[in-house]
Design a protein around this motif. Structure first.
Motif, PDB file in Angstrom:
ATOM      1  N   ALA A  46       0.837  -1.202   0.000  1.00 30.00           N
ATOM      2  CA  ALA A  46       0.000   0.000   0.000  1.00 30.00           C
ATOM      3  C   ALA A  46       0.869   1.249   0.000  1.00 30.00           C
ATOM      4  N   PRO A  47       1.565   1.527  -1.119  1.00 30.77           N
ATOM      5  CA  PRO A  47       2.391   2.739  -1.148  1.00 30.77           C
ATOM      6  C   PRO A  47       1.525   3.989  -1.119  1.00 30.77           C
ATOM      7  N   GLU A  48       2.062   5.029  -0.515  1.00 30.99           N
ATOM      8  CA  GLU A  48       1.381   6.323  -0.459  1.00 30.99           C
ATOM      9  C   GLU A  48       1.658   7.126  -1.729  1.00 30.99           C
ATOM     10  N   GLY A  49       2.679   6.734  -2.461  1.00 31.59           N
ATOM     11  CA  GLY A  49       3.108   7.422  -3.668  1.00 31.59           C
ATOM     12  C   GLY A  49       4.489   6.925  -4.036  1.00 31.59           C
ATOM     13  N   PHE A  50       5.256   7.772  -4.714  1.00 26.63           N
ATOM     14  CA  PHE A  50       6.618   7.385  -5.079  1.00 26.63           C
ATOM     15  C   PHE A  50       7.486   8.623  -5.228  1.00 26.63           C
ATOM     16  N   ARG A  51       8.799   8.425  -5.066  1.00 29.88           N
ATOM     17  CA  ARG A  51       9.794   9.473  -5.282  1.00 29.88           C
ATOM     18  C   ARG A  51      10.502   9.192  -6.591  1.00 29.88           C
ATOM     19  N   VAL A  52      10.948  10.264  -7.231  1.00 28.79           N
ATOM     20  CA  VAL A  52      11.627  10.158  -8.518  1.00 28.79           C
ATOM     21  C   VAL A  52      13.036  10.740  -8.376  1.00 28.79           C
ATOM     22  N   PHE A  53      14.024  10.000  -8.874  1.00 28.56           N
ATOM     23  CA  PHE A  53      15.417  10.429  -8.879  1.00 28.56           C
ATOM     24  C   PHE A  53      15.952  10.303 -10.304  1.00 28.56           C
ATOM     25  N   PRO A 118       8.936   3.547  -4.387  1.00 31.91           N
ATOM     26  CA  PRO A 118       7.660   3.651  -3.673  1.00 31.91           C
ATOM     27  C   PRO A 118       7.846   4.223  -2.271  1.00 31.91           C
ATOM     28  N   ILE A 119       6.882   5.024  -1.843  1.00 25.20           N
ATOM     29  CA  ILE A 119       6.867   5.584  -0.493  1.00 25.20           C
ATOM     30  C   ILE A 119       5.859   4.763   0.305  1.00 25.20           C
ATOM     31  N   GLY A 120       6.295   4.204   1.412  1.00 28.12           N
ATOM     32  CA  GLY A 120       5.372   3.423   2.236  1.00 28.12           C
ATOM     33  C   GLY A 120       6.026   2.171   2.771  1.00 28.12           C
ATOM     34  N   PRO A 121       5.200   1.142   2.989  1.00 27.25           N
ATOM     35  CA  PRO A 121       5.724  -0.084   3.593  1.00 27.25           C
ATOM     36  C   PRO A 121       6.791  -0.749   2.718  1.00 27.25           C
ATOM     37  N   ASP A 123       7.102  -3.661   1.647  1.00 29.49           N
ATOM     38  CA  ASP A 123       6.623  -4.573   0.598  1.00 29.49           C
ATOM     39  C   ASP A 123       5.925  -3.844  -0.553  1.00 29.49           C
ATOM     40  N   ALA A 124       5.872  -2.512  -0.518  1.00 27.99           N
ATOM     41  CA  ALA A 124       5.180  -1.737  -1.557  1.00 27.99           C
ATOM     42  C   ALA A 124       5.913  -1.850  -2.885  1.00 27.99           C
ATOM     43  N   ARG A 125       5.145  -2.087  -3.948  1.00 29.86           N
ATOM     44  CA  ARG A 125       5.700  -2.184  -5.295  1.00 29.86           C
ATOM     45  C   ARG A 125       4.778  -1.460  -6.263  1.00 29.86           C
ATOM     46  N   ILE A 126       5.388  -0.849  -7.291  1.00 25.61           N
ATOM     47  CA  ILE A 126       4.611  -0.202  -8.348  1.00 25.61           C
ATOM     48  C   ILE A 126       5.167  -0.653  -9.694  1.00 25.61           C
ATOM     49  N   SER A 127       4.375  -0.466 -10.724  1.00 27.39           N
ATOM     50  CA  SER A 127       4.858  -0.640 -12.089  1.00 27.39           C
ATOM     51  C   SER A 127       4.423   0.591 -12.858  1.00 27.39           C
TER      52      SER A 127
END
Length: 135
Positions: A46-53, A118-121, A123-127
């Motif tokens: 359950a990510p709250e969002g994500f950071r970009v670098f 991903p920002i959060g736990p 185990d959070a994953r995004i695609s």
């Protein structure tokens, strides 16, 4: 398309559809560049969002937003459903590229890449679908 940077981060190499931006030097020649992340989807946790670098393939959950490679943070609202697109998001690369160039942290011939964390736990994953460079 994407390669793992840490357990949860993904790294995307960027080129413009016309092939005009292939490297950091190409991006620096343009006064402003943004990128659109299409079809960002939560795949786990359950990510709250994500950071970009930018050009920081080793970026991970512990990488500070004070890092020169930090571009932006994106928040999900409302909380997305696992497996369904949370939408598309646009971030401006220009300030991070300028900051890194002034600090001599960019190799002009390096490919342009973005790492999404991903920002959060843990185990959070995004695609994400194909990123799109925008002028």
């Amino acid at each position: 398309m994407a390669e793992p940077a840490s357990a949860s981060a993904i790294t995307l190499n960027l080129t413009s559809p016309e092939g005009q931006v292939q490297s950091v030097l190409d991006a620096l020649r343009v006064s402003a560049y943004s990128v659109r992340f299409n079809d960002v989807t939560v795949t786990q946790g359950a990510p709250e969002g994500f950071r970009v670098f930018v050009n920081a393939k080793d970026a991970g959950p512990q990488t500070s937003i004070d890092d020169p490679a930090y571009v932006a943070s994106v928040a999900f609202f409302p909380q997305p459903v696992i497996g369904k697109s949370a939408g598309s998001f646009v971030v401006d690369l220009t300030p991070a590229l300028d900051r890194m160039a002034k600090q001599d942290l960019l190799a002009a011939d390096a490919p342009l890449s973005l790492t999404l964390v991903p920002i959060g736990p843990e185990d959070a994953r995004i695609s994400v679908g194909e990123p799109e460079l925008l002028k």
